[in-house]
Design an enzyme around this catalytic site. Sequence first.
Site, PDB file in Angstrom:
ATOM      1  N   THR A 108      31.668  32.517   7.006  1.00  0.00           N
ATOM      2  CA  THR A 108      30.669  31.121   6.493  1.00  0.00           C
ATOM      3  C   THR A 108      32.435  30.443   6.673  1.00  0.00           C
ATOM      4  OG1 THR A 108      29.951  32.229   4.809  1.00  0.00           O
ATOM      5  CG2 THR A 108      30.926  29.597   3.973  1.00  0.00           C
ATOM      6  N   ASP A 144      25.540  16.417   7.220  1.00  0.00           N
ATOM      7  CA  ASP A 144      25.313  16.866   8.010  1.00  0.00           C
ATOM      8  C   ASP A 144      24.471  18.307   7.320  1.00  0.00           C
ATOM      9  OD1 ASP A 144      26.933  18.320   5.883  1.00  0.00           O
ATOM     10  OD2 ASP A 144      29.283  19.054   6.745  1.00  0.00           O
ATOM     11  N   ARG A 145      24.188  18.076   6.205  1.00  0.00           N
ATOM     12  CA  ARG A 145      23.121  19.195   5.826  1.00  0.00           C
ATOM     13  C   ARG A 145      21.452  18.872   5.893  1.00  0.00           C
ATOM     14  NH1 ARG A 145      25.998  22.749   1.096  1.00  0.00           N
ATOM     15  NH2 ARG A 145      27.837  23.082   1.514  1.00  0.00           N
ATOM     16  N   ASP A 155      22.367  15.475   2.907  1.00  0.00           N
ATOM     17  CA  ASP A 155      23.035  16.314   1.672  1.00  0.00           C
ATOM     18  C   ASP A 155      24.210  14.230   1.787  1.00  0.00           C
ATOM     19  OD1 ASP A 155      24.735  16.368   3.628  1.00  0.00           O
ATOM     20  OD2 ASP A 155      26.489  18.034   2.417  1.00  0.00           O
ATOM     21  N   GLU A 181      23.501  27.853   8.932  1.00  0.00           N
ATOM     22  CA  GLU A 181      24.309  28.539   7.930  1.00  0.00           C
ATOM     23  C   GLU A 181      23.668  28.552   6.491  1.00  0.00           C
ATOM     24  OE1 GLU A 181      28.638  28.118   7.296  1.00  0.00           O
ATOM     25  OE2 GLU A 181      27.863  26.054   7.731  1.00  0.00           O
ATOM     26  N   GLU A 182      23.363  29.679   5.932  1.00  0.00           N
ATOM     27  CA  GLU A 182      22.282  29.582   5.136  1.00  0.00           C
ATOM     28  C   GLU A 182      22.037  28.234   3.794  1.00  0.00           C
ATOM     29  OE1 GLU A 182      23.860  30.175   1.990  1.00  0.00           O
ATOM     30  OE2 GLU A 182      25.542  30.138   2.305  1.00  0.00           O
ATOM     31  N   ARG A 235      39.471  19.121  -0.805  1.00  0.00           N
ATOM     32  CA  ARG A 235      38.568  18.692  -2.359  1.00  0.00           C
ATOM     33  C   ARG A 235      38.776  19.148  -3.264  1.00  0.00           C
ATOM     34  NH1 ARG A 235      32.599  21.116   0.965  1.00  0.00           N
ATOM     35  NH2 ARG A 235      33.103  19.846   2.548  1.00  0.00           N
ATOM     36  N   LYS A 253      27.122  20.185  11.700  1.00  0.00           N
ATOM     37  CA  LYS A 253      26.031  21.166  11.796  1.00  0.00           C
ATOM     38  C   LYS A 253      25.256  19.187  11.260  1.00  0.00           C
ATOM     39  CE  LYS A 253      26.871  21.958   6.143  1.00  0.00           C
ATOM     40  NZ  LYS A 253      28.571  22.239   6.208  1.00  0.00           N
ATOM     41  N   ASP A 255      27.007  13.950   3.042  1.00  0.00           N
ATOM     42  CA  ASP A 255      27.922  13.090   4.048  1.00  0.00           C
ATOM     43  C   ASP A 255      26.848  13.373   5.568  1.00  0.00           C
ATOM     44  OD1 ASP A 255      28.039  16.036   3.689  1.00  0.00           O
ATOM     45  OD2 ASP A 255      29.834  15.653   5.236  1.00  0.00           O
ATOM     46  N   SER A 268      31.381  16.256   0.663  1.00  0.00           N
ATOM     47  CA  SER A 268      30.192  16.722   1.307  1.00  0.00           C
ATOM     48  C   SER A 268      28.583  16.709  -0.175  1.00  0.00           C
ATOM     49  CB  SER A 268      30.088  17.828   1.366  1.00  0.00           C
ATOM     50  OG  SER A 268      28.866  18.471   2.682  1.00  0.00           O
ATOM     51  N   HIS A 269      27.664  17.499  -0.314  1.00  0.00           N
ATOM     52  CA  HIS A 269      26.960  17.851  -1.536  1.00  0.00           C
ATOM     53  C   HIS A 269      27.803  17.448  -2.609  1.00  0.00           C
ATOM     54  CE1 HIS A 269      28.868  22.059  -0.529  1.00  0.00           C
ATOM     55  NE2 HIS A 269      28.947  21.320  -1.875  1.00  0.00           N
TER      56      HIS A 269
HETATM   57  C1  G16 Z   1      31.187  23.523   3.778  1.00  0.00           C
HETATM   58  C2  G16 Z   1      31.299  23.921   5.861  1.00  0.00           C
HETATM   59  C3  G16 Z   1      29.612  24.796   5.841  1.00  0.00           C
HETATM   60  C4  G16 Z   1      29.729  26.121   4.627  1.00  0.00           C
HETATM   61  C5  G16 Z   1      29.794  25.759   3.629  1.00  0.00           C
HETATM   62  C6  G16 Z   1      30.001  27.026   2.364  1.00  0.00           C
HETATM   63  O1  G16 Z   1      29.885  22.569   3.972  1.00  0.00           O
HETATM   64  O2  G16 Z   1      31.305  23.023   6.696  1.00  0.00           O
HETATM   65  O3  G16 Z   1      29.882  25.643   6.823  1.00  0.00           O
HETATM   66  O4  G16 Z   1      29.019  26.145   4.473  1.00  0.00           O
HETATM   67  O5  G16 Z   1      31.340  24.657   2.970  1.00  0.00           O
HETATM   68  O6  G16 Z   1      30.513  26.904   1.568  1.00  0.00           O
HETATM   69  P1  G16 Z   1      30.764  27.476   0.344  1.00  0.00           P
HETATM   70  O7  G16 Z   1      31.940  28.008   1.236  1.00  0.00           O
HETATM   71  O8  G16 Z   1      30.693  26.537  -1.661  1.00  0.00           O
HETATM   72  O9  G16 Z   1      29.068  28.675   0.359  1.00  0.00           O
HETATM   73  P2  G16 Z   1      29.733  21.779   3.150  1.00  0.00           P
HETATM   74  O10 G16 Z   1      28.460  20.838   3.511  1.00  0.00           O
HETATM   75  O11 G16 Z   1      30.512  21.416   2.205  1.00  0.00           O
HETATM   76  O12 G16 Z   1      31.008  20.653   4.285  1.00  0.00           O
END
Ligand code: G16
Length: 543
Positions: free
Chosen positions: A344, A281-282, A277, A363-364, A22, A376, A279, A113-114
Amino acid sequence: MAIKIIKTTPFKGQKPGTSGLRKKVVEFEKPHYLANFVQSVFDSLEKYKGKTLVVGGDGRYLNREAVQIILKMAAANGFGKVLVGQGGLLSTPAVSCIIRKYKAFGGLILSASHNPAGPKEDFGIKYNTSNGGPAPESVTEAIYARTKKISEYKIVDEPDVDIDTLGEIKLGKMTVEVIDSVKDYIQLMEELFDFDLISKLFENGFSMRFDAMHAITGPYAKEIFEKILGAPVGTVINGKPKTDFGGGHPDPNLAHAHELVNLMTDSDAHSFGAASDGDGDRNMILGKNIFVTPSDSLAVLAANAHLVPGYKHGIVGVARSMPTSGAADLVAKDLLVKSYETPTGWKFFGNLMDADKVTFCGEESFGTGSSHIREKDGLWAVLLWLNILAARGESVEQIMQSHWEKYGRNYYSRHDYEAVNSEMAVKLMDNLRAKSADMKGKKIGSYEVELCDDFSYTDPIDGSISNNQGIRILFKGGARIIYRLSGTGTEGATLRIYIESYEKNHEKLNIDTQNNLAELISIAVQIAEVGMRTGRYRPSVIT
Ligand code: G16
């Protein structure tokens, strides 16, 4: 078919993070940047010639251009077929679903992602393997190693492919099939949930708002909620995907989904609110005037899974990332199933699900999912909540209340310090690590340290070891403070501090979480010397 071999030089800083590569769009716009990464992925794979790749993204700025580059490179590198979402669009869960359904070799997902989108914002790419999940560390490390050495990449010299018309088209010897972006995913949801029961909720006037935050879930949510389940038009807000996500920050949490939060805290608030979010998944879950923390959500879903057709035989186990609260562990204990604590990153759940050790994971960071796919899944979590609400005939508040009465309550909050100087952040963590050696047994305020370490995980399936996954201070009685640096930020470092306390005797709803955690929060900041070491005296985001 003319294949061009383009000479290139490796770029610095291509190390994939928690979720692939990213970076700012301007990085991806540098000549060969994306192509270098894609070639490095292909070079790290074996025996993919003639096989199928799935490609799609969340529609953010650069999505379409990136799809064209990937298609031409996949053709030049010998893939047999690419399944691409119409318009280049696929949510992350949909990619996972499609890889599994069509037994594809793997997939490339275009998303940050977000993180916000647009010419000055973020773009990203990640590779998922044939189980539909994010590539494990062995693969991401191989990709990274390759990016440091790459000297050329292959691409076919052909015009752009029409990715807007459904159907098959040839690109050199490779077939490109443009597929409906939502169909396969929705079929899977129909297999898991009781759509008739959920429809009755809406028939009886249940009111809901789903905030798609101008990102990928809009088309999926409109089809599922408004067309199939019969919710009134307008149930889905911000449902049109935009390349800049409407200028917003599509992170479904209390800080960024303010439009939805306002709708859910009005005097005439809706019965249920949810968001997803960039994409897809959240997820964030809200009831009338109540926010369900992702950690609690996982616990409630696990406790009620048997009420839903896809999980009527129960769940085999639960997994949560280490910083996620222990609420799900209490449910697992009660259900007599195993709970796992992983680092994580969703990729750590894949092995457990493939080995049939867990059904649900969460996950949190607002991610919840199950073994139906290997990502997710935001809309899945929303549908699961709806199915449970319909089956129990209760409100979100009633369900939370009785859950806490039975299991006790884990008060939980995450404090983020964003865009911190990277060097300072690393030093802060080093200092904590050094301190952690002799904290055991210390009394700090009203808390006594039971254990302090830098979390290390040994994968129970393949034995791989992941060290340095976050500093944990565990106190007697269940309180915890966790520190880790984010793997998904694109600017400097993001320090995350996770604070949790556990109250066995839950008495009343809506005790203010920040007040409840106030002492632990101040302990957390003092131990890490956050202000002195970063020059930051308050978090950028509290969730
Ligand atoms: C990604 C991973 C998640 C993880 C998150 C943590 O989420 O897919 O499994 O919990 O990153 O992010 P950080 O390292 O910033 O705490 P996503 O939704 O960004 O793909």
